[in-house]
Scaffold this motif. Structure first.
Motif, PDB file in Angstrom:
ATOM      1  N   GLY A 404      37.375  -9.992  39.122  1.00  0.00           N
ATOM      2  CA  GLY A 404      36.565 -10.333  40.283  1.00  0.00           C
ATOM      3  C   GLY A 404      37.392 -10.629  41.518  1.00  0.00           C
ATOM      4  O   GLY A 404      37.034 -10.217  42.634  1.00  0.00           O
ATOM      5  N   LEU A 405      38.507 -11.337  41.350  1.00  0.00           N
ATOM      6  CA  LEU A 405      39.360 -11.652  42.497  1.00  0.00           C
ATOM      7  C   LEU A 405      39.961 -10.386  43.101  1.00  0.00           C
ATOM      8  O   LEU A 405      40.039 -10.245  44.334  1.00  0.00           O
ATOM      9  CB  LEU A 405      40.470 -12.611  42.074  1.00  0.00           C
ATOM     10  CG  LEU A 405      40.044 -14.036  41.688  1.00  0.00           C
ATOM     11  CD1 LEU A 405      41.226 -14.818  41.136  1.00  0.00           C
ATOM     12  CD2 LEU A 405      39.458 -14.768  42.902  1.00  0.00           C
ATOM     13  N   PRO A 418      38.896  -0.924  43.420  1.00  0.00           N
ATOM     14  CA  PRO A 418      37.754  -0.496  42.590  1.00  0.00           C
ATOM     15  C   PRO A 418      37.783  -1.194  41.227  1.00  0.00           C
ATOM     16  O   PRO A 418      38.781  -1.817  40.845  1.00  0.00           O
ATOM     17  CB  PRO A 418      37.960   1.014  42.462  1.00  0.00           C
ATOM     18  CG  PRO A 418      38.881   1.376  43.579  1.00  0.00           C
ATOM     19  CD  PRO A 418      39.755   0.189  43.817  1.00  0.00           C
ATOM     20  N   ALA A 419      36.694  -1.054  40.499  1.00  0.00           N
ATOM     21  CA  ALA A 419      36.528  -1.824  39.271  1.00  0.00           C
ATOM     22  C   ALA A 419      37.599  -1.504  38.227  1.00  0.00           C
ATOM     23  O   ALA A 419      38.229  -2.426  37.671  1.00  0.00           O
ATOM     24  CB  ALA A 419      35.136  -1.574  38.700  1.00  0.00           C
ATOM     25  N   LEU A 476      31.720  -8.267  41.379  1.00  0.00           N
ATOM     26  CA  LEU A 476      31.970  -7.591  40.111  1.00  0.00           C
ATOM     27  C   LEU A 476      30.991  -6.431  39.959  1.00  0.00           C
ATOM     28  O   LEU A 476      30.215  -6.361  39.003  1.00  0.00           O
ATOM     29  CB  LEU A 476      31.824  -8.576  38.948  1.00  0.00           C
ATOM     30  CG  LEU A 476      33.035  -9.485  38.687  1.00  0.00           C
ATOM     31  CD1 LEU A 476      32.666 -10.646  37.788  1.00  0.00           C
ATOM     32  CD2 LEU A 476      34.176  -8.691  38.072  1.00  0.00           C
ATOM     33  N   ASP A 477      31.031  -5.517  40.917  1.00  0.00           N
ATOM     34  CA  ASP A 477      30.164  -4.344  40.874  1.00  0.00           C
ATOM     35  C   ASP A 477      30.833  -3.232  40.072  1.00  0.00           C
ATOM     36  O   ASP A 477      32.049  -3.027  40.156  1.00  0.00           O
ATOM     37  CB  ASP A 477      29.863  -3.839  42.286  1.00  0.00           C
ATOM     38  CG  ASP A 477      28.990  -4.815  43.060  1.00  0.00           C
ATOM     39  OD1 ASP A 477      28.198  -5.526  42.406  1.00  0.00           O
ATOM     40  OD2 ASP A 477      29.120  -4.874  44.301  1.00  0.00           O
ATOM     41  N   ARG A 478      30.037  -2.509  39.308  1.00  0.00           N
ATOM     42  CA  ARG A 478      30.568  -1.392  38.544  1.00  0.00           C
ATOM     43  C   ARG A 478      30.796  -0.197  39.461  1.00  0.00           C
ATOM     44  O   ARG A 478      30.136  -0.067  40.505  1.00  0.00           O
ATOM     45  CB  ARG A 478      29.578  -0.988  37.445  1.00  0.00           C
ATOM     46  CG  ARG A 478      29.200  -2.104  36.496  1.00  0.00           C
ATOM     47  CD  ARG A 478      28.126  -1.623  35.542  1.00  0.00           C
ATOM     48  NE  ARG A 478      27.428  -2.725  34.909  1.00  0.00           N
ATOM     49  CZ  ARG A 478      26.279  -2.593  34.270  1.00  0.00           C
ATOM     50  NH1 ARG A 478      25.691  -1.398  34.207  1.00  0.00           N
ATOM     51  NH2 ARG A 478      25.698  -3.640  33.721  1.00  0.00           N
ATOM     52  N   PRO A 479      31.683   0.717  39.077  1.00  0.00           N
ATOM     53  CA  PRO A 479      31.858   1.939  39.881  1.00  0.00           C
ATOM     54  C   PRO A 479      30.588   2.777  39.850  1.00  0.00           C
ATOM     55  O   PRO A 479      29.767   2.684  38.930  1.00  0.00           O
ATOM     56  CB  PRO A 479      33.032   2.642  39.188  1.00  0.00           C
ATOM     57  CG  PRO A 479      33.104   2.043  37.832  1.00  0.00           C
ATOM     58  CD  PRO A 479      32.615   0.644  37.948  1.00  0.00           C
ATOM     59  N   ALA A 480      30.422   3.599  40.854  1.00  0.00           N
ATOM     60  CA  ALA A 480      29.193   4.387  40.977  1.00  0.00           C
ATOM     61  C   ALA A 480      28.944   5.253  39.750  1.00  0.00           C
ATOM     62  O   ALA A 480      27.803   5.415  39.301  1.00  0.00           O
ATOM     63  CB  ALA A 480      29.267   5.261  42.237  1.00  0.00           C
ATOM     64  N   GLY A 555      32.371  -9.537  32.345  1.00  0.00           N
ATOM     65  CA  GLY A 555      32.020  -9.800  33.741  1.00  0.00           C
ATOM     66  C   GLY A 555      31.369  -8.604  34.408  1.00  0.00           C
ATOM     67  O   GLY A 555      30.372  -8.743  35.127  1.00  0.00           O
ATOM     68  N   LEU A 556      31.916  -7.413  34.160  1.00  0.00           N
ATOM     69  CA  LEU A 556      31.327  -6.214  34.750  1.00  0.00           C
ATOM     70  C   LEU A 556      29.963  -5.898  34.150  1.00  0.00           C
ATOM     71  O   LEU A 556      29.077  -5.380  34.837  1.00  0.00           O
ATOM     72  CB  LEU A 556      32.273  -5.025  34.548  1.00  0.00           C
ATOM     73  CG  LEU A 556      33.576  -5.060  35.351  1.00  0.00           C
ATOM     74  CD1 LEU A 556      34.508  -3.944  34.907  1.00  0.00           C
ATOM     75  CD2 LEU A 556      33.293  -4.951  36.844  1.00  0.00           C
TER      76      LEU A 556
END
Length: 677
Positions: A404-405, A418-419, A476-480, A555-556
């Motif tokens: 997340g950081l 990116p994630a 903590l957004d996932r990649p598209a 987290g993701l």
């Protein structure tokens, strides 16, 4: 520049008031220390479940007074004088006495204690729910006592001080100057020899457990009025007071009392510090978590000298022979034999089944591969390396927090990532931090190492995960490409497969044989030239990396950092679950992850803890865990061949063997007897 503002020189009155306020927590810690020391001196076991026992008694007292409307004092007498001692005797008879009679090592005894801890938490959650409850009664609540100089003292604090004095002096007098104390010391020194001398060791052990649970209940009753009753928070708070008993080397009651009172007063006095700037959150964390620091320091300083810290963890690992050699540890990935193939097929079905789920069911299943990676870290450290680690939840939390950081651009000099790169860097950064628990493991084993790793994991939770300066504003957004739950689950399965292959490579070959040697007999491995310190560090670093990978995926999966997901108590549940499944069974870790997630999502809260706790309590009867059950099943003996299928020479040999006397057949000459080889 940050500056600590010192208190004025004429603040003696404030100092006295803070010291009197700190006595409330200090008295509870001192009572906890007395109970731990006495229980250990009577049974030789550290009551690691004391926090859960205190919590259970506090919940029962609140239920009797608030819900069932009992008068306070009859409810207190029922809880402390009847229920708590009866619980202690029950635990002795059902859990610890069979282990003592079987000669179980401290490792199995500690796992059984963890089972009691987890079981009691699960039962409380089932009965009263997971939400914190307010309104715990205070038996001596009322008008504070006025002291000279305008100071005040709570009545319950006075009662606790009186209880400390009575219990401390009473225990000292009984153990030093009575026949009961003499028999008690004899049982602790050598239980089997004392039993041969006519001492009823079982009765003395039951008395020790009854007293230990009584003091645990007393601690819960003392602390509950000042806190929300939390089935996870209160047991953890009481466990932190183990620093008092560790400082006393589990022997000296005066040292335990002085340490408990001193830490309580010191924690209250620290509230006078009011730093400015960025030091404020850190100092506030120290002020409210001084017992955590004390537990870490005392475990590091006194750990090698704690009695009962045996390193024999071989009973925790399922000893199953692998086809083609390799020694014990057939529970590794792809373990040979029919049992390994069945376990692999079950794992495959459980992992592929969620691909047909939708909605909330699929979102819940996202935790299975992530949790499996965290549990694999316990397999590497404990099952393969033979080192007890109760702090793997901390490394999982560091993986999630680091991801997340890095994604949020909170690391100075590093742009938002990116994630997937953020997850990879978080794992690489967390892996060397495994030395935080790996380095103490070089000189500590068993109980001493368990306390250090638990203290490290608790410190991570309290000083990092629960601090706003570290956890606010995280992304903590996932990649598209993996934004959909099904696509993300497939990516998790891929990473879990890589983790299993890594564990398999670590377990096989020369490194795996060396780790097994260290686990089964460290002194012998050292004598054989094995680099024991290096292998211990390798196990902890690899375990930290696996836990961080699993934590980052958790987290993701939830698109947020949840400190409660990496609570130290949850880490104890994970450790107990892995040991129950078979500490050296990687496939067992995957099965446990699926079962824990399924039970939590599909049943009432607390069911998974009750199931794991009940099985961990029975670990003394399940050496090697559930994964070793097939190896303990009696093998069917093949029927003798019919005479019609034997050659004439074979029939003559059978007739000669049958004609020999039975005694002669049982005694086969060996080389030592001078007979043929």
């Amino acid at each position: 520049m940050d500056v600590l503002l010192a208190a004025p020189a004429d603040s003696l009155g404030l100092t006295v008031d803070l010291a009197l306020a700190g006595l409330t927590v200090g008295c509870a810690a001192a009572l906890s220390g007395i109970g731990l020391v006495v229980c250990h001196r009577a049974t030789g076991v550290l009551n690691i479940a004391q926090g859960a026992q205190a919590m259970a008694v506090a919940y029962l007292l609140r239920d009797l007074v608030v819900v069932r409307h009992w008068p306070v004092w009859p409810a207190v007498a029922c809880c402390l004088l009847l229920v708590a001692p009866a619980l202690g005797v029950l635990l002795d008879v059902l859990v610890h006495r069979p282990l003592q009679r079987r000669g179980a090592g401290p490792a199995e005894t500690m796992v059984a204690g963890l089972g009691v801890f987890v079981l009691l938490i699960g039962l409380v959650v089932l009965l009263w729910g997971p939400a914190p409850l307010a309104g715990a009664p205070s038996p001596l609540g009322g008008t504070p006592i006025r002291l000279p100089g305008g100071h005040t003292l709570r009545p319950d604090t006075v009662a606790q001080l009186a209880a400390i004095l009575v219990l401390g002096l009473g225990v000292t007098a009984v153990t030093r100057w009575t026949g009961f104390g003499l028999r008690l010391r004899a049982v602790v020194d050598d239980r089997r020899l004392a039993a041969l001398a006519g001492v009823d060791a079982d009765r003395l052990s039951a008395a020790g457990w009854a007293f230990g649970t009584f003091t645990a209940g007393l601690v819960g009753v003392a602390l509950a009025p000042y806190l929300l009753l939390d089935p996870y928070g209160l047991p953890l708070l009481v466990m932190e007071t183990m620093a008092v008993a560790v400082a006393a080397r589990l022997r000296s009651i005066p040292v335990a009392v002085a340490t408990g009172l001193g830490l309580g007063v010191a924690q209250a006095e620290l509230t006078r510090l009011r730093p400015s700037g960025q030091l404020l959150p850190l100092v506030q964390a120290v002020q409210s978590n001084l017992f955590v620091i004390a537990l870490l320091v005392t475990a590091l300083l006194a750990g090698p000298h704690i009695t009962g810290g045996s390193h024999d963890l071989a009973p925790l690992a399922a000893r199953r022979a692998r086809p083609g050699g390799g020694g014990p540890g057939g529970g590794g990935p792809g373990g040979g034999g029919r049992g390994g193939r069945v376990a692999g097929a079950v794992c495959l079905v459980l992992l592929l089944l969620p691909l047909g789920f939708r909605g909330n069911d699929l979102r819940s299943a996202l935790l299975v591969p992530a949790l499996a990676l965290v549990l694999l870290s316990v397999v590497v450290v404990t099952g393969y390396g033979g080192q007890i680690s109760l702090g793997q939840a901390g490394y999982a939390g560091l993986g999630a927090l680091g991801t997340g950081l890095l994604m949020s651009g909170r690391i100075p000099g590093v742009p938002p990532l990116p994630a997937l790169p953020a997850l990879l860097l978080a794992v690489l950064a967390t892996a060397p931090l495994g030395l935080l628990t790996g380095w103490p493991a070089i000189r500590r084993r068993g109980l001493a190492l368990a306390l250090v790793t638990f203290a490290v994991g608790t410190a991570m939770s309290r000083f990092v995960f629960q601090q706003p300066y570290a956890t606010t504003g995280l992304t903590l957004d996932r990649p598209a490409l993996l934004s959909g739950d099904r696509a993300f689950y497939l990516a998790e399965l891929l990473l879990l497969g890589l983790g299993l292959l890594t564990v398999r490579a670590l377990h096989r070959g020369r490194t795996g044989r060396a780790l097994t040697a260290v686990r089964d007999h460290e002194a012998g491995a050292t004598a054989a030239g094995v680099d024991v310190p290096g292998l211990k560090l390798l196990a902890f670093v690899a375990g930290a990396a696996l836990a961080a990978l699993g934590g980052g995926l958790m987290g993701l999966a939830g698109r947020a950092f949840d400190p409660a997901a990496f609570d130290p108590v949850r880490g104890l549940l994970w450790f107990a679950a892995v040991v129950v499944a078979g500490a050296d069974s990687a496939l067992g870790a995957v099965l446990v992850a699926a079962l824990l997630t399924g039970l939590d999502a599909g049943t009432t809260a607390g069911v998974s803890a009750v199931a794991v706790g009940a099985l961990a309590v029975a670990i003394g009867r399940l050496p090697g865990g559930l994964a070793a059950l097939p190896a303990r099943r009696p093998r069917a003996t093949a029927p003798p061949l019919p005479a019609s299928r034997l050659s004439p020479a074979g029939r003559r040999v059978r007739a000669l063997v049958a004609a020999r006397p039975a005694d002669e057949r049982r005694h086969r000459p060996s080389r030592a007897d001078g007979g043929p080889p």
